[in-house]
Design an enzyme around this catalytic site. Sequence first.
Site, short mmCIF file in Angstrom:
data_model
loop_
_atom_site.label_atom_id
_atom_site.label_comp_id
_atom_site.label_asym_id
_atom_site.label_seq_id
_atom_site.Cartn_x
_atom_site.Cartn_y
_atom_site.Cartn_z
N CYS A 23 0.72 -1.15 -0.06
CA CYS A 23 0.07 0.11 0.10
C CYS A 23 0.76 1.29 -0.03
CB CYS A 23 -0.77 -0.01 1.18
SG CYS A 23 -2.05 1.38 1.18
N CYS A 64 -1.59 3.36 6.98
CA CYS A 64 -2.60 3.44 8.24
C CYS A 64 -2.31 2.47 9.48
CB CYS A 64 -4.04 3.01 7.60
SG CYS A 64 -4.57 4.03 6.23
N CYS A 115 -4.40 -0.55 10.02
CA CYS A 115 -4.53 -1.56 9.20
C CYS A 115 -4.50 -3.15 9.69
CB CYS A 115 -3.93 -1.18 7.73
SG CYS A 115 -4.00 -2.38 6.52
#
Length: 275
Positions: free
Chosen positions: A50, A54, A57
């Site tokens: 990604c 985050c 996550c």
Amino acid sequence: MPVDVRRASLGAAAAMSAAALAFVLAMHRRRGRRAPAVPRSVNWHFTRMCNYGCHFCFHTAKDTYVMPERDMEKSKRGLAMLKAHGMEKINFSGGEPFLHKKKLGQLVRYCKEELQLDSVSIVSNGSLIDRRWMKEFGPYLDILAISCDSFDAEVLRSFGRCTKSGKTDHISQTKQVRDWCIEFQVVFKMNTVVNAKNMHEDMTEFVRLLRPKRWKVFQALLLEGENVGENMTSRDASGLTISDDAFQAYIKRHLADPMVANVVVPESNVQMKDS
């Protein structure tokens, strides 16, 4: 009574090979002794990689595997095999699937044009989507769900919804993606993870502005080996969790608006673990 397997989650490392899919289906059959299981809705984690980081996550970049171009036909054979066993819907997620937008587009088109699945969807953070992709592949995509946890750039940075350098144009990009969905007749949905950094926010104004078909709201969840405990990305989301009461307060706040109440779909930790 047939056992209805609503979600069959397949890792990208299997590259959707026929052998791997046969194994998955065989395992599901063993669970349903009375009748073969039916993988009606399949969730394919297209990649673990990604462009955002985050902190909450729970499907993190444990490896850098990406399906090579030479395996595209294997992937299509695997998808056809799932269709033959009852697949009706497929969702591509990650990681961030648009890191490999050409391969993603080819599979989206195959699932809709060749397999004629009832629903082809993608879950994305939206940052890498462009109009060119939407114009070429949007006609084969039914649903696009964008992760949007806040409309405050500093809040987004505080829990990693940004690039490594801290860049985030997430707010304006989400609005742009919504407009492309309207232009190319793709159903627009939103996903939000409620955590300690955003649980006091009121998203009503922005949900009304974007008017998603559905707004799925998740309670931040800890998964050992993914975002807490020993894990390859050193994530520790323990400071982002919230109580059940705090989650319900967030939901209640947004139910006050009739339009928002009509599209919001809450999913608590208990519901997520059972899904």
